[in-house]
Every structure is written in C-alpha cells, then in structure tokens.
Design an enzyme around this catalytic site. Structure first.
Site, PDB file in Angstrom:
ATOM      1  CE1 TYR A   1      -3.721   2.451   0.360  1.00 38.03           C
ATOM      2  CE2 TYR A   1      -2.528   3.324   2.267  1.00 38.03           C
ATOM      3  CZ  TYR A   1      -3.552   3.425   1.337  1.00 38.03           C
ATOM      4  OH  TYR A   1      -4.386   4.513   1.369  1.00 38.03           O
TER       5      TYR A   1
ATOM      6  CG  ASP B   1       5.771   3.850   1.057  1.00 40.67           C
ATOM      7  OD1 ASP B   1       6.012   4.670   1.972  1.00 40.67           O
ATOM      8  OD2 ASP B   1       4.639   3.686   0.575  1.00 40.67           O
TER       9      ASP B   1
ATOM     10  CE  LYS C   1       1.138   5.801   8.136  1.00 39.16           C
ATOM     11  NZ  LYS C   1      -0.277   5.760   8.310  1.00 39.16           N
TER      12      LYS C   1
HETATM   13  C1  LIG Z   1       3.444   2.498   3.395  1.00 37.70           C
HETATM   14  C2  LIG Z   1       2.490   3.634   3.201  1.00 37.70           C
HETATM   15  N1  LIG Z   1       2.680   4.470   2.172  1.00 37.70           N
HETATM   16  C3  LIG Z   1       1.873   5.514   1.959  1.00 37.70           C
HETATM   17  C4  LIG Z   1       0.816   5.773   2.795  1.00 37.70           C
HETATM   18  C5  LIG Z   1      -0.050   6.959   2.539  1.00 37.70           C
HETATM   19  O1  LIG Z   1       0.129   7.917   3.541  1.00 37.70           O
HETATM   20  P1  LIG Z   1      -1.030   8.973   3.853  1.00 37.70           P
HETATM   21  O2  LIG Z   1      -2.157   8.220   4.463  1.00 37.70           O
HETATM   22  O3  LIG Z   1      -0.364   9.949   4.781  1.00 37.70           O
HETATM   23  O4  LIG Z   1      -1.387   9.597   2.551  1.00 37.70           O
HETATM   24  C6  LIG Z   1       0.583   4.935   3.895  1.00 37.70           C
HETATM   25  C7  LIG Z   1      -0.526   5.119   4.863  1.00 37.70           C
HETATM   26  O5  LIG Z   1      -1.491   5.675   4.712  1.00 37.70           O
HETATM   27  C8  LIG Z   1       1.447   3.836   4.101  1.00 37.70           C
HETATM   28  O6  LIG Z   1       1.257   3.001   5.116  1.00 37.70           O
HETATM   29  N1  LIG Z   2      -3.365   2.066   5.860  1.00 37.53           N
HETATM   30  C1  LIG Z   2      -3.355   3.453   6.183  1.00 37.53           C
HETATM   31  C2  LIG Z   2      -2.018   3.853   6.675  1.00 37.53           C
HETATM   32  O1  LIG Z   2      -1.177   3.211   7.157  1.00 37.53           O
HETATM   33  C3  LIG Z   2      -4.381   3.751   7.213  1.00 37.53           C
HETATM   34  C4  LIG Z   2      -4.508   5.213   7.493  1.00 37.53           C
HETATM   35  C5  LIG Z   2      -5.632   5.833   6.721  1.00 37.53           C
HETATM   36  O2  LIG Z   2      -5.624   5.757   5.496  1.00 37.53           O
HETATM   37  O3  LIG Z   2      -6.494   6.434   7.358  1.00 37.53           O
END
Ligand SMILES: Cc1ncc(COP(=O)(O)O)c(C=O)c1O
Ligand SMILES: N[C@H](C=O)CCC(=O)O
Length: 445
Positions: free
Chosen positions: A142, A234, A263
């Site tokens: 993801y 990532d 994060k």
């Molecule tokens: C590995 C990873 N990449 C990208 C994202 C996207 O980050 P954001 O939710 O801050 O857009 C997330 C989590 O949401 C993630 O866990």
């Molecule tokens: N899988 C997402 C991030 O790690 C969960 C956070 C979100 O999208 O609200």
C-alpha cells in the site's frame, strides 16, 4: 460501556460525510467511537470511555498523545507566529538536515503533505529521472490513495483496484508477490528496459505485518542496479519507527535510491517527504524539471513538530523504551497464541506488532510461528509464516472484525478494526499497559 454520544455523532456524520468518516479505515462496525481527547497512551471517547491505544493515529504518534514540553512549545511558538507564509523558513532546513544526518541513503529531502503525495511524487521523479514509464510494486503493498499503485492482478496483467482510475494507469504498473525473488527476476527479464523503479515497503505494514525473507531486499537492490532502475523504499510507516533514527533501511543495511516518509516525520501533523541521493532529488523543480509543488509543503508548524519529536527521540531513550515493550508484548502474545490458537501468527518488530489470524488450511499453508514471524530460517514454522500479502489475505478477517476487535474494545483496548493494519507502541505506554493488553488478548482469543 455507554456509546450514546458516539452513536449520535455518527448519525450526524452520516448525513454530511460519506460513510460518516474522512478515511475509510475509521468506519468501524456497527459505528465508530468518536474521540474526545488523547491521554498519554490512551484515548478518551465522547462518552468518557478510556481505551488503551495501539492504533496511535495509524503510526505517527511515536511519543503518544501527551507531547513533551519541548515539542508542545515548538508547535505553539510556530503557530503563534502566523501559521504559514508561502516562503521558506529555517525550520524546514533544520528538519531536512536532521533527516540527512540520520538516514543513511538521504542527502536531500522535499517535504510534502501526506504519504500519498510523497509516493506520487517519488514515482514521477523515478520516471522523470530514468525516462521510463513502468513501475514494479508488491501485490497487496500500500502506498496511499494514488492512481499508479491502486492496482490488482499479477505481473503485467494488472487492472485498477478502484473505480475512477483509468486502466491506462495500471498498464504501467507491474506486480510481484513480496518476498518472491524469482518473480522479481522474471519481471525484469521481460520488462527490464522499461522499468523506472521498484517501489516497496521494507516490511509490509498495511497487509501484514510481513517481514522480508533473507536476501529479498538485496535481490531488489541488485536487480534494479543491473537494469538501470531505481529502488524506492516506502518508509511512511517504518520511517523513524523501525531501526530507530536510521529507519528500516538502516536496520536492513540497504541503500535505496529514493525513500518516502510520512507519519512520524511530521510529529502528528499532516506530512510526507521524498528523500534520496542529491543527484536524483535535484531533478525536482525548480532545481530540475520534474514538476513538484504544494501550497502547504514544508508547513512551519508541521516541520517544528517533526523536528522536535525526532530531537526528543534522539536525546532520550525513546526507541529503547518502545522496542523493549514491543519485545515484551510479542513474547507474551506468542505464549498466549501457542496455548490458545496455535494456528495464529505473531508478527512485528521494534514497536510494531500484530496477531495474524492465520489458518491451518487443508494444505497446511499457514500456521503459528514460534520466532515471532521475523522470517528467520531457523524458526521451526518458517515455511508456514505468511510471506506476502496473498498469504495474509487468507486470514480470518470476519473473526477479527466481528468477534475479536469488539471483544478487545469492550475490554478498553483500541486496535485497528481492519485486521491487516499494524498496531503501534508509543513512548507513553508502560509495562502495566502491556500486561493489561496481554490479559485482554488472553480473554478475547
Ligand atoms: C506504506 C504507506 N505508504 C503511503 C501511505 C499513505 O500515507 P497517507 O495516508 O499519509 O497519505 C501509507 C498510509 O497511509 C502507508 O502506510
Ligand atoms: N493504511 C493506512 C495507513 O497506514 C491507514 C490510514 C488511513 O488511510 O487512514
């Protein structure tokens, strides 16, 4: 527990927000509890119920909900000086310098506003730098809500995983199963000259937790180098959590070309970042010609929160504390699982953890891992540990969501309702919290 206020807030929310929430994972069944406030390692809901929190905002809150004085003061100071300016500030430079000092592969950083924005920009950068269009991602990896990586399917037979995404996006995205070295070699044999980058989480944290098998990251590094493609880690979840300030790449001793962060680097405020070798990151405008821009990018309040959070972690024993609690929790869970549900798998490292509801399928493909699922070849159940997202997908999702998650919630433990998301320990958690969590797991399992 009384949930009247949450119920009524959810009813109001449903009429003005799709699904009543602003991010899909928050829509827990039958309705989410609405949070009133955070308190150390806990959250308190609108009805006054207090929960031991292992969601931690889905990862950003390394220090927990009560920020130390130095972090709070830096945030308040910046906010009181006008929230943002549309001009650079010193605090952005300081945070970029901090990241370069600690993360082995990062010489330069561009800050953005979310992990999604970071991975979108990283993919564009890799395509711009190499002049190639295809990217390779892991099945069930993801990388946020971005068009290029919301794909399903195998190899080059991929399609968008959401309505609204033109299939032409998926045409440029190839997938391989995480940990499958042969699939990586084969995708490069077929498409090597067209591949701009491999994009992967160092540890699958959104379909997991799944750890890399020995040599998997080395294979990615070697194959990308051999074919002139880039390796993008990532680290939106693992950055400044796994491997401490050196991140997962430091722990695994891998040197990616580009790293995406989010994060923790924003100290609890909206953030993303793309870091890497200067030669590559300097391709971003205005130094280079790969377009990248954003009104809120490098927001001074976020930068101050991120910088002071990381400084605090560097100056105190934050990583020792959260990692020790993580070990303690995973060890306790391993004992409970061995006793009560030996087919389940305890996964995680440092301050990440998860109990995967793996099944002893008819062909015995999954099962309990006695070594805490770090894919160690000496583990007696090594071959049964989930190695990729598809293995994790076979787990008992309904049992987790309908029975286990509510049972934990009723005992005052807040876990992610979606069983594929990671759980996190923060600096405000204590040994007593871990004991309380273990008692609750024992009861609920
Ligand atoms: C590995 C990873 N990449 C990208 C994202 C996207 O980050 P954001 O939710 O801050 O857009 C997330 C989590 O949401 C993630 O866990
Ligand atoms: N899988 C997402 C991030 O790690 C969960 C956070 C979100 O999208 O609200």
């Amino acid at each position: 527990m009384n949930h009247e206020q949450s119920r009524s807030l959810y009813d109001r929310a449903l009429s003005v927000m799709p699904g009543g929430v602003n991010s899909s994972v928050r829509a827990t069944r039958p309705y989410p509890f609405f949070v009133d406030s955070g308190d150390g390692g806990h959250v308190v809901d609108a009805d006054g119920n207090k929960y031991l929190d292992f969601v931690m905002g889905y990862g950003p809150l390394l220090l927990g909900h009560d920020l130390p004085k130095q972090v709070q003061s830096a945030i308040q100071q910046r906010a009181s000086e006008g929230p943002m300016y549309g001009a650079p500030t010193e605090v952005e430079v300081e945070l970029a310098e901090f990241v370069s000092r600690h993360v082995p592969s990062v010489e330069m950083t561009r800050f953005v506003n979310s992990g999604t924005e970071a991975t979108v920009s990283a993919v564009r950068l890799a395509r711009g730098y190499t002049g190639r269009e295809k990217i390779v991602v892991m099945q069930c990896g993801y990388h946020g809500a971005q068009e290029s990586t919301l794909v399903e399917g195998k190899g080059d037979d991929t399609s968008p995983s959401s309505p609204g995404i033109p299939s032409s996006f998926a045409e440029h995205t190839l997938t391989v199963p995480f940990n499958d070295k042969a699939a990586v070699h084969s995708v490069f044999e077929e498409h090597g000259d067209d591949i701009a980058a491999v994009l992967t989480e160092p540890i699958l944290g959104n379909y997991g937790i799944v750890h890399p098998v020995e040599g998997f990251h080395e294979t990615l590094r070697d194959v990308t180098e051999e074919h002139g493609a880039l390796l993008i880690f990532d680290e939106v979840i693992t950055g400044f959590r796994v491997g401490g300030l050196k991140c997962a790449q430091g722990k695994f001793d891998i040197d990616p070309d580009i790293t995406t962060f989010g994060k923790i680097v924003g100290g609890g405020f909206p953030v993303g970042a793309i870091g890497g070798k200067a030669e590559i990151i300097e391709q971003f405008t205005p130094a280079g010609d790969v377009f990248q821009s954003g009104t809120f990018s490098g927001h001074p309040v976020t930068m101050a929160a991120g910088l002071e959070t990381l400084r605090y972690a560097a100056e105190h024993d934050v990583y020792d504390h959260v990692n020790t609690l993580g070990e303690q929790l995973r060890a306790g869970l391993t004992d409970i699982v061995a006793d009560q549900a030996p087919e389940y798998t305890v996964a995680g490292t440092d301050s990440m953890f998860k109990v995967l509801f793996t099944r002893e399928g008819p062909d015995d493909q999954t099962g309990h891992c006695e070594a805490g699922c770090k894919q160690r070849p000496d583990c007696p159940r090594y071959e049964y540990c989930p190695k990729n997202g598809s293995d994790v997908k076979q787990t008992e999702t309904e049992r987790w969501e309908r029975l286990f998650w509510p049972a934990m919630k009723e005992q005052g433990i807040f876990l992610t309702a979606n069983q594929f998301e990671s759980q996190f320990i923060c600096n405000a958690h204590t040994e007593e919290d871990i004991e309380k969590a273990l008692d609750a797991y024992k009861e609920a399992l």
